[in-house]
Design an enzyme around this catalytic site. Structure first.
Site, mmCIF file in Angstrom:
data_model
loop_
_atom_site.group_PDB
_atom_site.id
_atom_site.type_symbol
_atom_site.label_atom_id
_atom_site.label_comp_id
_atom_site.label_asym_id
_atom_site.label_seq_id
_atom_site.Cartn_x
_atom_site.Cartn_y
_atom_site.Cartn_z
ATOM 1 N N GLU A 21 0.840 -1.198 0.000
ATOM 2 C CA GLU A 21 0.000 0.000 0.000
ATOM 3 C C GLU A 21 0.873 1.245 0.000
ATOM 4 O O GLU A 21 1.938 1.247 0.636
ATOM 5 C CB GLU A 21 -0.929 -0.007 1.224
ATOM 6 C CG GLU A 21 -1.944 -1.130 1.195
ATOM 7 C CD GLU A 21 -2.938 -1.069 2.358
ATOM 8 O OE1 GLU A 21 -2.841 -0.128 3.186
ATOM 9 O OE2 GLU A 21 -3.802 -1.952 2.439
ATOM 10 N N HIS B 245 -8.256 1.177 1.652
ATOM 11 C CA HIS B 245 -8.066 1.044 3.100
ATOM 12 C C HIS B 245 -8.994 2.019 3.850
ATOM 13 O O HIS B 245 -8.559 2.859 4.624
ATOM 14 C CB HIS B 245 -6.607 1.302 3.480
ATOM 15 C CG HIS B 245 -6.201 0.588 4.743
ATOM 16 N ND1 HIS B 245 -4.972 0.034 4.916
ATOM 17 C CD2 HIS B 245 -6.878 0.340 5.892
ATOM 18 C CE1 HIS B 245 -4.889 -0.525 6.116
ATOM 19 N NE2 HIS B 245 -6.041 -0.352 6.724
#
Length: 530
Positions: free
Chosen positions: A262, A280
């Site tokens: 990420e 997220h």
């Protein structure tokens, strides 16, 4: 004593700043610091409050000699080097409840999105199409939902799924049968979950044990047409295997809020229509952001001001209500451990086990922090910078067995703590109680009754119980200009082994210590510091 000082290095609600300030804690709000900038200033602070952007690395911790606590406003602590923090005696806290509802709701939303293909249907309709027959969904009622992880978030997902009249099964090594009944799930092993679930949702932490818990074999062992949801942590499933299972038609769909890497800006999964992806967002609601910010500020303030420990990753919890009551017991445990540790360090024997006994009123307390304090006392003379945070880990690293015994019987004292060290050759115990308003007092050494207050500087002497020792000993200290503040004696029997413990106004010079050790009848003399 100056007020504690806290650095907030990520974006938190302004309400968190207000909480610190209202408790008398100085706070600096500096989000967006680069690693070098953080290392340059972190040495000024007692506490560090973060979300996920700041990386609390070993290098940051090395630059933070004052740091006592790191508070993570959120569930995971992936961005905190917990092992290094523990080794340095820094408490690491998180806020496991502040965004649990929000994350659980996101998982449920993802499940609906998968079941009814909502993102694709929305995009198609906005593009001017009316593909009513293309988007045939499935009902959730009656489907089997498999939970991997049934903690705070997983149990909330279970509650919502039960409300949808789904059958909920759960795999969690820490889930008891009683708790499974309470949250309305059937406890199963992982293989059974994989075989039975129509939809699998993951709510487990990322550890070495859970890494790729849905690996290629398990993904392809799922029912044909099953769906997978992950709103927990990236790395809990094999993304390459998931791609293959989706593309081949073995799985009907997947919904991911987290990824192995990420920010995730490029993934083969993004090319598949039957994948729902969000960046997220599990905790991304106004309510959750406010909750975790307030919670971490309260927890850190409680710890810095009163010693209360909540939601710590690397230390036993101590509530704000318990902290004042436990404080004198913790000091007693530490001093008893320090006495036993110094006596053992002097002879250099390797400690194999440490046993802590609680009797009377102490048996009714939260013993975990008391045992941690005793371990810190024992290990500090041998290892240096040890506190309640790192002492249990250091004992485990060295293979030292730690045992607690609770004795509810009443003895000669209303409350009693006993610390016993065990080596290959012997075991040695010291015991103490609290007197007055909570003052620690020593009552026993090696089975010999010795009533003594602890003093910053003491001298412990074992000798043969014969006439003449006290005179020679007192004269030696007097001639050296050393004032005796307190003087305590004990013996096992007339003419047997005796103990002399004296409190002094300062440390004993090496030359004087050598003279004492050479006195007639003296077996051993050890300087002590508390």
């Amino acid at each position: 004593m100056s007020a504690p000082k806290v650095l907030i290095s990520d974006k938190l609600s302004p309400a968190s700043i207000a909480i610190f300030q209202s408790r008398g804690i100085e706070v600096d709000f500096k989000p967006g610091l680069k690693p070098a900038e953080l290392r340059e200033i972190i040495g000024q602070y007692d506490g560090l409050a973060v979300r996920s952007a700041t990386k609390v690395t070993r290098e940051v911790l090395d630059a933070a000699p004052r740091l006592k606590v790191v508070g993570r406003a959120g569930i995971g602590v992936d961005n905190v080097d917990v092992s290094s923090a523990t080794a340095r005696g820094v408490v690491v806290m998180n806020t496991p409840h502040g965004n649990a509802i929000t994350t659980a709701e996101h998982a449920i939303a993802m499940m609906f999105a998968l079941a009814r293909q909502l993102p694709e249907a929305s995009a198609s309709t906005k593009a001017g199409k009316w593909e009513k027959n293309r988007f045939m969904g499935v009902e959730l009622t009656g489907k089997t939902l498999g939970l991997i992880g049934a903690g705070n978030i997983g149990s909330i997902v279970a509650s919502r799924a039960n409300g949808l009249h789904m059958k909920v099964i759960a795999f969690d090594p820490f889930l008891s049968e009683k708790r499974a009944l309470e949250i309305g799930v059937e406890k199963v092993d992982l293989d059974a979950l994989v075989a039975r679930a129509d939809i699998v949702t993951i709510h487990a932490p990322y550890t070495e044990q859970t890494k790729n818990i849905l690996n290629r074999d398990r993904i392809f062992a799922l029912k044909k047409g099953a769906r997978i949801i992950n709103c927990a942590r990236g790395g809990l499933l094999d993304e390459a295997a998931l791609h293959d299972a989706l593309k081949s038609g073995h799985l009907a769909g997947a919904a991911l809020d987290v990824f192995e890497v990420e920010p995730a800006t490029d993934s083969p999964l993004f090319t598949l229509e039957n994948v729902v992806c969000t960046p997220h967002l599990g905790a991304a609601t106004a309510e959750a952001q406010e909750n975790v910010a307030l919670q971490v500020a309260e927890q850190m303030s409680d710890f810095l001001l009163s010693g209360a420990v909540s939601n710590a990753i690397n230390m036993p919890s101590v509530t704000a209500e318990e902290a004042p009551r436990l404080r004198p017991y913790m000091e007693l445990a530490r001093q008893l451990g320090a006495l036993a540790g110094q006596l053992t360090a002097h002879v250099g024997d390797e400690v194999k086990a440490i046993r802590v006994e609680y009797e009377g009123a102490a048996a009714e307390l939260n013993q975990k922090p008391l045992t941690a304090a005793a371990l810190a006392g024992v290990l500090a003379p041998m290892m240096g910078a040890v506190n309640m945070v790192n002492a249990p880990a250091l004992a485990k690293e060295r293979g030292i067995e730690v045992a607690e015994t609770v004795l509810e019987r009443s003895g000669d004292y209303a409350t009693l703590l006993r610390v016993t060290l065990v080596t290959d050759e012997w075991s040695r115990s010291v015991a103490g109680t609290l007197v007055g308003t909570g003052r620690p007092r020593l009552v026993e050494i090696k089975g010999i009754a010795v009533e003594a207050d602890f003093a910053p500087h003491m001298l412990y002497v074992t000798n043969q119980d014969r006439p003449g020792f006290i005179g020679h000993f007192g004269t030696t200290l007097a001639e050296a200009g050393i004032n005796i503040a307190t003087f305590h004696l004990g013996r096992d029997k007339p003419g047997g082994d005796a103990i002399c413990l004296v409190g002094l106004d300062g440390p004993v010079p090496d030359a004087v210590l050598a003279t004492v050790r050479g006195l007639p009848l003296v077996v051993r003399a050890v300087p002590l510091a508390f």
